[in-house]
Design a protein around this motif. Sequence first.
Motif, PDB file in Angstrom:
ATOM      1  N   ALA A   1       9.332   9.351  48.843  1.00 48.33           N
ATOM      2  CA  ALA A   1       9.016   9.030  50.228  1.00 48.33           C
ATOM      3  C   ALA A   1       8.620   7.559  50.323  1.00 48.33           C
ATOM      4  O   ALA A   1       8.097   6.991  49.366  1.00 48.33           O
ATOM      5  CB  ALA A   1       7.876   9.916  50.720  1.00 48.33           C
ATOM      6  N   THR A   2       8.880   6.949  51.470  1.00 52.01           N
ATOM      7  CA  THR A   2       8.527   5.549  51.670  1.00 52.01           C
ATOM      8  C   THR A   2       7.631   5.396  52.895  1.00 52.01           C
ATOM      9  O   THR A   2       7.750   6.152  53.854  1.00 52.01           O
ATOM     10  CB  THR A   2       9.781   4.662  51.873  1.00 52.01           C
ATOM     11  OG1 THR A   2      10.524   5.175  52.980  1.00 52.01           O
ATOM     12  CG2 THR A   2      10.647   4.651  50.635  1.00 52.01           C
ATOM     13  N   GLY A   3       6.748   4.424  52.834  1.00 53.60           N
ATOM     14  CA  GLY A   3       5.858   4.145  53.948  1.00 53.60           C
ATOM     15  C   GLY A   3       6.514   3.184  54.922  1.00 53.60           C
ATOM     16  O   GLY A   3       7.378   2.391  54.557  1.00 53.60           O
TER      17      GLY A   3
ATOM     18  N   GLU B   1       5.074   8.121  56.881  1.00 53.52           N
ATOM     19  CA  GLU B   1       5.737   8.327  55.597  1.00 53.52           C
ATOM     20  C   GLU B   1       7.086   8.972  55.875  1.00 53.52           C
ATOM     21  O   GLU B   1       7.158  10.050  56.468  1.00 53.52           O
ATOM     22  CB  GLU B   1       4.892   9.231  54.701  1.00 53.52           C
ATOM     23  CG  GLU B   1       5.524   9.499  53.359  1.00 53.52           C
ATOM     24  CD  GLU B   1       4.685  10.458  52.526  1.00 53.52           C
ATOM     25  OE1 GLU B   1       4.119   9.996  51.531  1.00 53.52           O
ATOM     26  OE2 GLU B   1       4.612  11.646  52.902  1.00 53.52           O
TER      27      GLU B   1
ATOM     28  N   ASP C   1       1.079   4.318  60.960  1.00 53.83           N
ATOM     29  CA  ASP C   1       1.573   4.259  59.595  1.00 53.83           C
ATOM     30  C   ASP C   1       2.203   5.621  59.350  1.00 53.83           C
ATOM     31  O   ASP C   1       1.568   6.657  59.572  1.00 53.83           O
ATOM     32  CB  ASP C   1       0.443   4.019  58.590  1.00 53.83           C
ATOM     33  CG  ASP C   1      -0.141   2.620  58.706  1.00 53.83           C
ATOM     34  OD1 ASP C   1       0.572   1.710  59.157  1.00 53.83           O
ATOM     35  OD2 ASP C   1      -1.321   2.436  58.348  1.00 53.83           O
TER      36      ASP C   1
ATOM     37  N   LEU D   1       0.695   9.272  59.146  1.00 52.86           N
ATOM     38  CA  LEU D   1      -0.410   9.162  58.195  1.00 52.86           C
ATOM     39  C   LEU D   1      -1.677   8.620  58.848  1.00 52.86           C
ATOM     40  O   LEU D   1      -2.775   9.081  58.558  1.00 52.86           O
ATOM     41  CB  LEU D   1      -0.018   8.238  57.030  1.00 52.86           C
ATOM     42  CG  LEU D   1       1.194   8.672  56.209  1.00 52.86           C
ATOM     43  CD1 LEU D   1       1.508   7.614  55.161  1.00 52.86           C
ATOM     44  CD2 LEU D   1       0.954  10.030  55.563  1.00 52.86           C
TER      45      LEU D   1
END
Length: 175
Positions: A136-138, A127, A125, A117
């Motif tokens: 989805a998780t960061g 995803e 960063d 990202l």
Amino acid sequence: MSTTQSERLRELLEPLVTSQGLDLEEIAVDSVGRKRVLRVVVDSDTGADLDAIADVSRALSAKLDETNAMGDAAYDLEVGTPGAERLLTEHRHYVRATGRLVKFQLTEGGELIARILKVDEDGLDVEVPGVKGRKATGRRLGFPEIARARVQVEFSRKDKTDDTDEKEMKEEEEA
């Protein structure tokens, strides 16, 4: 201190590639049968189109002939761009891969497939796609956590622009 032929060629050719607005990503001399092949991989932040590759290929060929850097034996010059599943080794590679799905080999062991990202000086960063209906998780990855990273090919990626186009087409059909 000895230098390899590839290192000498890099020193000779990199300024020429850079003057053409490209980055010299890789250089390799391989033997193929009785011939040698000089493979040069170039890229830029905006990509390298066929015209740019042709221009740099002509410039490299002229420089190699002028300096006799490859010696008297026959060789083929191949100039191209990184493959679709490129290995990310430089900071600029991660920046260029923003938005792409990448497979990370982690230094602590294990692997992670995630979309880049944002990239800064310390890391990324990303995803992580959800599995089995999960969101989805960061996640934050520091560069020291990454042992190896390779861009993944996506054949059926659904971009946000595709969603917008579909909505517009549906609205036109309904009108």
